[in-house]
Design an enzyme around this catalytic site. Structure first.
Site, PDB file in Angstrom:
ATOM      1  N   GLY A  11      61.056 113.419  97.006  1.00 51.83           N
ATOM      2  CA  GLY A  11      61.583 114.521  97.807  1.00 51.83           C
ATOM      3  C   GLY A  11      62.228 115.580  96.946  1.00 51.83           C
ATOM      4  N   LEU A  15      66.400 119.713  99.984  1.00 51.15           N
ATOM      5  CA  LEU A  15      67.786 120.127  99.743  1.00 51.15           C
ATOM      6  C   LEU A  15      68.468 119.173  98.761  1.00 51.15           C
ATOM      7  CD1 LEU A  15      70.328 121.787 100.530  1.00 51.15           C
ATOM      8  CD2 LEU A  15      70.543 120.313 102.551  1.00 51.15           C
ATOM      9  N   LEU A 106      68.925 107.054 100.362  1.00 49.97           N
ATOM     10  CA  LEU A 106      69.822 107.934 101.106  1.00 49.97           C
ATOM     11  C   LEU A 106      69.631 107.776 102.602  1.00 49.97           C
ATOM     12  CD1 LEU A 106      69.676 111.159  98.929  1.00 49.97           C
ATOM     13  CD2 LEU A 106      71.603 109.585  99.186  1.00 49.97           C
ATOM     14  N   TYR A 137      65.801 108.328 114.389  1.00 50.90           N
ATOM     15  CA  TYR A 137      66.062 108.572 112.959  1.00 50.90           C
ATOM     16  C   TYR A 137      67.117 107.593 112.446  1.00 50.90           C
ATOM     17  CZ  TYR A 137      68.124 111.426 109.113  1.00 50.90           C
ATOM     18  OH  TYR A 137      68.642 111.892 107.923  1.00 50.90           O
TER      19      TYR A 137
HETATM   20  N1  LIG Z   1      70.350 117.529 105.357  1.00 49.78           N
HETATM   21  C1  LIG Z   1      71.350 116.809 105.823  1.00 49.78           C
HETATM   22  O1  LIG Z   1      72.273 117.318 106.483  1.00 49.78           O
HETATM   23  C2  LIG Z   1      71.408 115.345 105.544  1.00 49.78           C
HETATM   24  C3  LIG Z   1      70.379 114.674 104.856  1.00 49.78           C
HETATM   25  N2  LIG Z   1      70.513 113.324 104.628  1.00 49.78           N
HETATM   26  C4  LIG Z   1      69.470 112.559 103.920  1.00 49.78           C
HETATM   27  O2  LIG Z   1      69.242 113.104 102.622  1.00 49.78           O
HETATM   28  C5  LIG Z   1      67.878 112.929 102.265  1.00 49.78           C
HETATM   29  C6  LIG Z   1      67.271 114.272 101.910  1.00 49.78           C
HETATM   30  O3  LIG Z   1      67.439 115.132 102.993  1.00 49.78           O
HETATM   31  P1  LIG Z   1      67.167 116.713 102.794  1.00 49.78           P
HETATM   32  O4  LIG Z   1      67.132 117.010 101.336  1.00 49.78           O
HETATM   33  O5  LIG Z   1      68.116 117.416 103.678  1.00 49.78           O
HETATM   34  O6  LIG Z   1      65.710 116.855 103.392  1.00 49.78           O
HETATM   35  P2  LIG Z   1      64.644 118.027 103.174  1.00 49.78           P
HETATM   36  O7  LIG Z   1      63.911 118.151 104.448  1.00 49.78           O
HETATM   37  O8  LIG Z   1      65.298 119.221 102.553  1.00 49.78           O
HETATM   38  O9  LIG Z   1      63.659 117.385 102.067  1.00 49.78           O
HETATM   39  C7  LIG Z   1      62.934 116.260 102.410  1.00 49.78           C
HETATM   40  C8  LIG Z   1      61.875 116.046 101.352  1.00 49.78           C
HETATM   41  O10 LIG Z   1      61.135 114.898 101.711  1.00 49.78           O
HETATM   42  C9  LIG Z   1      59.793 115.135 101.380  1.00 49.78           C
HETATM   43  N3  LIG Z   1      58.921 114.461 102.326  1.00 49.78           N
HETATM   44  C10 LIG Z   1      58.992 114.476 103.673  1.00 49.78           C
HETATM   45  N4  LIG Z   1      57.971 113.768 104.202  1.00 49.78           N
HETATM   46  C11 LIG Z   1      57.239 113.313 103.147  1.00 49.78           C
HETATM   47  C12 LIG Z   1      56.053 112.537 103.018  1.00 49.78           C
HETATM   48  N5  LIG Z   1      55.415 112.078 104.082  1.00 49.78           N
HETATM   49  N6  LIG Z   1      55.586 112.262 101.771  1.00 49.78           N
HETATM   50  C13 LIG Z   1      56.236 112.723 100.686  1.00 49.78           C
HETATM   51  N7  LIG Z   1      57.374 113.460 100.724  1.00 49.78           N
HETATM   52  C14 LIG Z   1      57.852 113.750 101.953  1.00 49.78           C
HETATM   53  C15 LIG Z   1      59.545 116.626 101.419  1.00 49.78           C
HETATM   54  O11 LIG Z   1      58.643 116.908 100.365  1.00 49.78           O
HETATM   55  P3  LIG Z   1      57.787 118.287 100.243  1.00 49.78           P
HETATM   56  O12 LIG Z   1      58.794 119.375 100.100  1.00 49.78           O
HETATM   57  O13 LIG Z   1      56.970 118.072  98.991  1.00 49.78           O
HETATM   58  O14 LIG Z   1      56.951 118.370 101.488  1.00 49.78           O
HETATM   59  C16 LIG Z   1      60.936 117.219 101.216  1.00 49.78           C
HETATM   60  O15 LIG Z   1      61.063 117.763  99.947  1.00 49.78           O
HETATM   61  C17 LIG Z   1      67.188 112.293 103.455  1.00 49.78           C
HETATM   62  O16 LIG Z   1      67.089 110.899 103.255  1.00 49.78           O
HETATM   63  C18 LIG Z   1      68.133 112.588 104.605  1.00 49.78           C
HETATM   64  O17 LIG Z   1      68.034 111.577 105.580  1.00 49.78           O
HETATM   65  C19 LIG Z   1      71.610 112.624 105.040  1.00 49.78           C
HETATM   66  C20 LIG Z   1      72.619 113.264 105.718  1.00 49.78           C
HETATM   67  C21 LIG Z   1      72.579 114.641 106.009  1.00 49.78           C
HETATM   68  C1  LIG Z   2      73.062 115.218 109.439  1.00 53.60           C
HETATM   69  C2  LIG Z   2      72.892 114.902 110.887  1.00 53.60           C
HETATM   70  O1  LIG Z   2      72.349 116.043 111.528  1.00 53.60           O
HETATM   71  C3  LIG Z   2      71.955 115.867 112.866  1.00 53.60           C
HETATM   72  O2  LIG Z   2      73.070 115.598 113.649  1.00 53.60           O
HETATM   73  P1  LIG Z   2      74.042 116.803 114.032  1.00 53.60           P
HETATM   74  O3  LIG Z   2      75.125 116.861 113.026  1.00 53.60           O
HETATM   75  O4  LIG Z   2      74.409 116.698 115.478  1.00 53.60           O
HETATM   76  O5  LIG Z   2      73.067 118.029 113.850  1.00 53.60           O
HETATM   77  P2  LIG Z   2      73.150 119.596 113.835  1.00 53.60           P
HETATM   78  O6  LIG Z   2      73.674 120.051 112.494  1.00 53.60           O
HETATM   79  O7  LIG Z   2      71.798 120.084 114.221  1.00 53.60           O
HETATM   80  O8  LIG Z   2      74.190 119.979 115.010  1.00 53.60           O
HETATM   81  C4  LIG Z   2      75.551 119.840 114.832  1.00 53.60           C
HETATM   82  C5  LIG Z   2      76.263 120.554 115.985  1.00 53.60           C
HETATM   83  O9  LIG Z   2      76.108 121.969 115.788  1.00 53.60           O
HETATM   84  C6  LIG Z   2      75.735 122.582 117.013  1.00 53.60           C
HETATM   85  N1  LIG Z   2      75.036 123.845 116.760  1.00 53.60           N
HETATM   86  C7  LIG Z   2      75.517 125.082 117.104  1.00 53.60           C
HETATM   87  N2  LIG Z   2      74.627 126.038 116.784  1.00 53.60           N
HETATM   88  C8  LIG Z   2      73.574 125.396 116.206  1.00 53.60           C
HETATM   89  C9  LIG Z   2      72.341 125.895 115.673  1.00 53.60           C
HETATM   90  O10 LIG Z   2      72.019 127.123 115.704  1.00 53.60           O
HETATM   91  N3  LIG Z   2      71.505 124.949 115.124  1.00 53.60           N
HETATM   92  C10 LIG Z   2      71.824 123.610 115.094  1.00 53.60           C
HETATM   93  N4  LIG Z   2      70.957 122.752 114.533  1.00 53.60           N
HETATM   94  N5  LIG Z   2      72.985 123.107 115.631  1.00 53.60           N
HETATM   95  C11 LIG Z   2      73.834 124.015 116.173  1.00 53.60           C
HETATM   96  C12 LIG Z   2      74.882 121.511 117.677  1.00 53.60           C
HETATM   97  O11 LIG Z   2      74.771 121.805 119.073  1.00 53.60           O
HETATM   98  C13 LIG Z   2      75.682 120.259 117.376  1.00 53.60           C
HETATM   99  O12 LIG Z   2      76.744 120.130 118.286  1.00 53.60           O
HETATM  100  C14 LIG Z   2      70.934 114.789 112.994  1.00 53.60           C
HETATM  101  O13 LIG Z   2      69.807 115.159 112.259  1.00 53.60           O
HETATM  102  C15 LIG Z   2      71.448 113.533 112.412  1.00 53.60           C
HETATM  103  O14 LIG Z   2      70.347 112.617 112.315  1.00 53.60           O
HETATM  104  C16 LIG Z   2      72.023 113.730 111.069  1.00 53.60           C
HETATM  105  O15 LIG Z   2      71.777 112.946 110.158  1.00 53.60           O
END
Ligand SMILES: NC(=O)C1=CN([C@@H]2O[C@H](COP(=O)(O)OP(=O)(O)OC[C@H]3O[C@@H](n4cnc5c(N)ncnc54)[C@H](OP(=O)(O)O)[C@@H]3O)[C@@H](O)[C@H]2O)C=CC1
Ligand SMILES: C[C@H]1O[C@H](OP(=O)(O)OP(=O)(O)OC[C@H]2O[C@@H](n3cnc4c(=O)[nH]c(N)nc43)[C@H](O)[C@@H]2O)[C@@H](O)[C@@H](O)C1=O
Length: 314
Positions: A11, A15, A106, A137
Site C-alpha cells: 500500500g 496515505l 495496521l 470493515y
Molecule cells: N485513513 C484513516 O483514517 C485510517 C486508516 N487506517 C488503516 O491504515 C492503513 C492504510 O490506510 P490509508 O493509507 O488511509 O489507505 P489508502 O486508501 O490511502 O491506501 C490504501 C492502499 O492500499 C492499496 N490497496 C488497496 N486495495 C488493494 C489491492 N486489492 N491490492 C493491492 N493494494 C491494494 C492501494 O494501492 P494502490 O494505490 O496501488 O491502488 C492504496 O495505496 C489501512 O490498513 C487502514 O485500515 C486506520 C485508521 C484510520
Molecule cells: C478511521 C475511521 O473512519 C471511519 O469512521 P468515522 O471516523 O466515523 O469516519 P468519517 O471520518 O467519515 O466521519 C467522522 C464524522 O465526521 C462527520 N462528517 C462531517 N462532514 C463530513 C464529510 O464531509 N465527510 C465525511 N466522511 N464525514 C463527515 C461524519 O458524519 C462522522 O460523524 C470508518 O472508515 C472507520 O472504519 C474508521 O476506521
C-alpha cells in the site's frame, strides 16, 4: 532493522504507506519492495504467493487495505469485508510461508465497541456490539488481529498489530463521497472559498467527537513498533486528544480562510459518538505523537493547495 533489509511496504501509494516509505527512505533504507495494486492485486492468493517467493522480504508493513469514510463503509460493506479479508490473509500467510522476520499489521480504532467506555483501552476489544456503519470493515480488521495472533501462537511468527485512530495528512483521499471527514472538509472549505460560496455543508449533527493523528506521526510510530514491540498485544496509535466535528469544521474554516457559514446535513450518519483511544500502552513503550492538530491541518492544507486543481483530479 538492517539498512539493507528487504522491506515490503504494502500500500505504498496510500496515505499511510507513502508516509512509511518517506520515513524509511529518509532513514537510509534503500532496499524497499513496492508494488501498486495494478502490479500486484493482494486479493489474488497465487499472485501474492509468487511475489513473496520471488522477492523474499525480511520485513512487511501491511498498509494496504480497502479504506474509506463513514458513507463509503456504509454503502459498500461487501467490498470492505472481502477486500480486507483477502489482502490480510494473503499477505500474512505468505509472510509465514516465506519466513518474513517481522510484519506490522495496521487495523483501526473502529474495531472497538460503539459504546466502549472512553478512552478506549486495547482490552475493550470484543466486549460489545460494533458501530453498524463500519461493522464489515471492523470485523475484517479484527480477523487480521486474530491472523497475527494465531500465526504467532502456532508457527512462532513475529506479526504485530497496531490500531491507528483517524489519521490525515498529505496524499490523503479527497473524494467528497468516499473520504474521511478531515480531507473532505479541507476540500469543501477550499472550493467554497475559491467559488465565493455562502455556505459549506458538514455531514451529521457536528456533535460526534473524533481523535486525529497526523500520518507522519503514524509512520514514525509504525517504525518504532517494528523496532521495539513484540508479542500479541495490539497497540493503539493516537494523540489522546479529541475534538467535536463542529469544532473541527470551525478549525478548518479558519485555516482555509472561508468567510461563509456552516450548514449541518443531519441526513448523513454521525456514526459512533466518541472514539478516543487510550494511548498509555503506546506511551509506556516510549513513543508519543509530536504533530498538533492545528499545525497538522495547516501543513496538510498547504500541501493540498500545492497540488493544484481541477478538483476532479483529487
Ligand atoms: N485513513 C484513516 O483514517 C485510517 C486508516 N487506517 C488503516 O491504515 C492503513 C492504510 O490506510 P490509508 O493509507 O488511509 O489507505 P489508502 O486508501 O490511502 O491506501 C490504501 C492502499 O492500499 C492499496 N490497496 C488497496 N486495495 C488493494 C489491492 N486489492 N491490492 C493491492 N493494494 C491494494 C492501494 O494501492 P494502490 O494505490 O496501488 O491502488 C492504496 O495505496 C489501512 O490498513 C487502514 O485500515 C486506520 C485508521 C484510520
Ligand atoms: C478511521 C475511521 O473512519 C471511519 O469512521 P468515522 O471516523 O466515523 O469516519 P468519517 O471520518 O467519515 O466521519 C467522522 C464524522 O465526521 C462527520 N462528517 C462531517 N462532514 C463530513 C464529510 O464531509 N465527510 C465525511 N466522511 N464525514 C463527515 C461524519 O458524519 C462522522 O460523524 C470508518 O472508515 C472507520 O472504519 C474508521 O476506521
Amino acid at each position: 532493522m538492517d539498512r539493507n533489509a528487504r522491506i515490503y511496504v504494502a500500500g505504498h501509494r496510500g496515505l499511510v504507506g507513502s508516509a512509511i516509505v518517506r520515513k524509511l527512505t529518509a532513514e537510509g533504507y534503500g532496499n524497499l519492495l513496492l508494488r501498486t495494486s495494478g502490479e500486484l492485486d493482494l486479493r489474488d492468493q497465487a499472485a501474492v504467493a509468487a511475489f513473496f517467493a520471488a522477492e523474499q522480504p525480511d520485513y512487511v508493513f501491511l498498509a494496504a487495505a480497502k479504506v474509506g469514510g463513514i458513507v463509503a463503509n456504509n454503502t459498500y460493506p461487501a467490498e470492505f469485508i472481502y477486500d480486507n479479508l483477502m489482502i490480510e490473509a494473503n499477505v500474512i500467510h505468505s509472510s509465514y510461508r516465506t519466513g518474513v522476520s517481522k510484519l506490522l499489521f495496521l487495523g483501526s480504532t473502529c474495531i472497538y465497541p460503539k459504546m466502549a467506555s472512553q478512552p478506549i483501552r486495547e482490552e475493550y476489544l470484543l466486549t460489545g456490539p460494533l458501530e453498524p456503519t463500519n461493522e464489515a470493515y471492523a470485523i475484517a480488521k479484527i480477523a487480521g488481529i486474530s491472523l497475527c495472533r494465531s500465526y504467532n501462537r502456532q508457527y512462532g511468527t513475529r506479526f504485530i498489530a497496531a490500531m491507528p485512530t483517524n489519521l490525515y495528512g498529505p496524499n490523503d483521499n479527497f473524494d467528497l463521497e468516499k473520504s474521511h471527514v478531515l480531507p473532505a472538509l479541507i476540500r469543501k472549505f477550499h472550493e467554497a472559498k475559491i467559488a465565493g460560496a455562502p455556505t459549506v455543508t458538514v455531514w451529521g449533527t457536528g456533535a460526534p467527537l473524533r481523535e486525529f493523528i497526523h500520518v507522519d506521526d503514524v509512520a514514525d510510530a509504525a517504525l518504532y513498533l517494528m523496532r521495539h514491540h513484540e508479542g500479541n498485544d495490539i497497540v493503539n496509535i493516537g494523540s489522546g486528544e479529541e475534538i467535536s466535528i463542529r469544532d473541527l469544521a470551525l478549525l478548518v474554516k479558519i485555516v482555509v480562510g472561508f468567510e461563509g457559514e456552516l450548514v449541518f446535513d443531519a441526513s448523513k450518519p454521525d456514526g459512533t459518538p466518541r472514539k478516543l483511544s487510550d494511548v498509555s500502552r503506546l506511551h509506556s513503550l516510549g513513543w508519543r505523537h509530536r504533530i498538533g492538530l492545528e499545525d497538522g491541518v495547516r501543513e496538510t492544507y498547504e500541501w493540498f493547495v500545492g497540488q493544484g486543481f481541477p478538483a476532479e483530479t483529487m
